[in-house]
Design an enzyme around this catalytic site. Structure first.
Site, PDB file in Angstrom:
ATOM      1  N   CYS A 379       0.862  -1.175   0.000  1.00  0.00           N
ATOM      2  CA  CYS A 379       0.000   0.000   0.000  1.00  0.00           C
ATOM      3  C   CYS A 379       0.902   1.229   0.000  1.00  0.00           C
ATOM      4  CB  CYS A 379      -0.962  -0.011   1.190  1.00  0.00           C
ATOM      5  SG  CYS A 379      -0.169  -0.156   2.802  1.00  0.00           S
ATOM      6  N   CYS A 476      -7.027  13.948  28.881  1.00  0.00           N
ATOM      7  CA  CYS A 476      -6.129  15.082  28.681  1.00  0.00           C
ATOM      8  C   CYS A 476      -6.105  15.914  29.964  1.00  0.00           C
ATOM      9  CB  CYS A 476      -6.608  15.925  27.497  1.00  0.00           C
ATOM     10  SG  CYS A 476      -5.660  17.433  27.236  1.00  0.00           S
ATOM     11  N   CYS A 530      -4.187  16.885  21.127  1.00  0.00           N
ATOM     12  CA  CYS A 530      -5.478  16.556  21.729  1.00  0.00           C
ATOM     13  C   CYS A 530      -6.571  16.719  20.681  1.00  0.00           C
ATOM     14  CB  CYS A 530      -5.739  17.471  22.925  1.00  0.00           C
ATOM     15  SG  CYS A 530      -7.346  17.182  23.716  1.00  0.00           S
TER      16      CYS A 530
END
Length: 575
Positions: A379, A476, A530
């Site tokens: 790939c 987080c 995040c």
């Protein structure tokens, strides 16, 4: 890097898949590209069932004869050979007779076949299916690439650079002759030679001695004389046509060596001179016979009454190939490598149904392996899509499970890492006993996925990995967004990667499995931020080639989060 991971199966990324002469060296007869692209340099992209383009060195050149591109004809107004539609066994022997008006007017009709018009309604085109069919690509190569053990990966590129430079508008022609006529000719020659050999043997038995025209070797020992006679009695009619070009290398070498050994006892100081004399005589004889064979072959090419072809001769090394191209001679078909190719338009996303491609991929892999050829599955990055197809095929064959084969694959190729969505589908494929049609609960789930890809979310609930219930969530530290749980943490496996020296004893980072919010498309490494849009603070980094932990452990591939950027929370307290 092209790596053999299972019997007949190789894996790589798209960049290494372009090393076509290395693929030829590895006896790879098929390439499965697991994404839709046009960046394979040696692949000629067109929508016809024939091609007049052939790859040479680093460019495409034109051929004076059309070559089969696809097994099934494309919808056109032209007529096609009806015998070709039924199977692939006649592909090597079919040459399109249309569009043959070249500037030099040297093209001759090769086949006289019965033709029939194809009803377009009976053929589904690529535009209807939105899928590409398997096709063939052709590459000119010297046989030395395969047969010469000294031509390794280190000097292969230099070997290819020494090939003659051609212009893109250059025309080349290749050589074919009829199999039936050649077979009859060889059979007649073999019978005549066998009769001659029998008569010679009878005369030798009656005389109880061996007599040669050359008086220099008439007094040699019986053992050496018999050895010499074996080589001298042979002719090109007894040698297969594919080996004609090797006669100058093997035939005269054995004879000269035998003569040299025989003469060492009589005239050791003249053995080298004697060898040269006999080589000249034998080369003269072989050249005469080659001219005869070549003239007979040209006559056969003019009498094209059958489309059953056989291809003769070899160009052994790059010097012979360059000479042939400079003199505009016919290229032997044995020096045209035929590569089977299939594209699968697989997206490396978390809503892609990869199982819909496995049956087509497995049939293609089987068709290549059945011909005792290796297959390359690749790939873009050589990580997720190709490894998923390989796992589906190998697990179906050996029935040892996805997890077992995945660990085996990673031990040979550490970069293999199907994304989380693909891996869940592979586990579902295992639960369905490697079939897509059935009436079990797992098959019913897959039917829902086929109808709507959004149903892939149901696989998360099934717990196909048989994992224990997670205990902790990791959030987080800045926005309290849930990132992953403790089941998704990758522990260090010291059997796979050794710890480097001069590192600390503690781990300051956490390695996790690839999550949906980690964007890696068309990149080899990057930063982990995040996923909360309002936060987007840096959490760590990732790399397909691996990252070393603070303790010295090398994780490949790596999605690393700094422990100081996350908080661990008990799931029972967060509910």
């Amino acid at each position: 890097m092209i790596v053999k991971v299972f019997d007949y199966i190789y894996i790589s990324n798209v960049y290494n898949a372009n090393d076509i002469y290395e693929l030829i060296k590895l006896n790879i007869g098929g390439v499965l590209t697991c994404f839709d692209c046009t960046c394979i340099e040696w692949c000629h992209h067109n929508d016809t069932n024939v091609t007049n383009k052939i790859f040479y060195k680093d460019i495409f050149v034109n051929t004076k004869k059309d070559l089969i591109k696809c097994d099934v004809p494309i919808i056109t107004n032209k007529s096609v050979n009806s015998d070709i539609i039924g199977g692939t066994h006649q592909i090597n022997n079919y040459y399109n007779e249309q569009n043959n008006n070249y500037h030099d007017n040297t093209y001759k009709e090769f086949t006289q076949t019965h033709k029939t018009n194809i009803d377009p309604s009976q053929i589904k085109s690529d535009h209807i299916n939105e899928e590409r069919k398997e096709h063939y690509d052709y590459i000119i190569f010297p046989s030395d690439i395969i047969n010469n053990t000294q031509c390794n990966n280190n000097n292969l590129k230099d070997y290819i650079k020494s090939m003659l430079i051609l212009k893109e508008d250059a025309y080349i022609d290749f050589d074919v002759i009829h199999m039936d006529q050649l077979k009859n000719k060889h059979n007649n020659n073999n019978n005549n030679n066998n009769n001659n050999n029998n008569n010679n043997n009878n005369n030798n038995n009656n005389n109880n001695c061996c007599t040669f025209k050359n008086p220099d070797i008439s007094n040699t020992s019986q053992h050496h004389v018999e050895h010499i006679q074996i080589h001298k009695s042979n002719s090109h009619s007894n040698i297969p046509s594919d080996n004609i070009n090797f006669c100058n290398k093997k035939y005269d070498k054995n004879l000269s060596r035998s003569v040299e050994i025989s003469e060492k006892d009589k005239h050791p100081e003249n053995s080298l001179l004697y060898e040269f004399v006999n080589k000249d005589k034998l080369n003269y004889k072989i050249n005469q016979e080659e001219d005869t064979v070549s003239s007979e072959k040209n006559k056969l090419c003019d009498n094209n009454n059958n489309n059953n072809m056989v291809h003769t001769r070899h160009i052994y090394n790059v010097c012979e190939l360059n000479k042939c191209l400079r003199e505009n001679k016919l290229i032997p078909y044995n020096n045209i490598y035929k590569m089977k190719h299939l594209y699968l338009n697989i997206l490396d996303t978390f809503d892609e149904n990869i199982l819909k491609h496995v049956n087509k991929a497995h049939l293609f892999i089987d068709s290549v392996i059945q011909k005792k050829k290796n297959i390359l599955i690749h790939c873009m990055a050589g990580i997720s899509r190709c490894s998923s197809i390989i796992l589906s095929y190998v697990s179906k064959k050996n029935k040892k499970g996805i997890e077992y084969n995945f660990n085996l694959l990673k031990s040979k190729y550490p970069f293999a890492h199907p994304n989380e969505n693909f891996y869940r589908q592979l586990l579902l494929y295992e639960k369905m006993n490697y079939t897509l049609d059935g009436c079990t609960d797992y098959h019913n789930i897959y039917k829902k996925i086929k109808m709507n890809r959004e149903n892939l979310e149901e696989l998360k609930i099934l717990n196909l990995k048989n994992d224990k219930q997670p205990i902790y969530n990791f959030r987080c530290k800045h926005c309290n967004y849930v990132l992953f749980n403790d089941n998704e943490i990758i522990k260090h496996d010291f059997k796979i990667s050794k710890i480097k020296k001069n590192y600390g004893n503690s781990c300051t980072s956490i390695f996790i499995e690839k999550k949906e919010w980690i964007l890696t498309e068309n990149k080899m490494k990057g930063v982990l931020n995040c996923p909360n849009v309002n936060c987007n603070i840096k959490l760590g980094k990732w790399s397909w080639t691996g990252i070393c932990c603070s303790c010295g452990y090398l994780q490949i591939p790596a999605f690393m989060i700094n422990s100081s950027n996350v908080d661990r929370m008990n799931i029972s307290k967060t509910v």
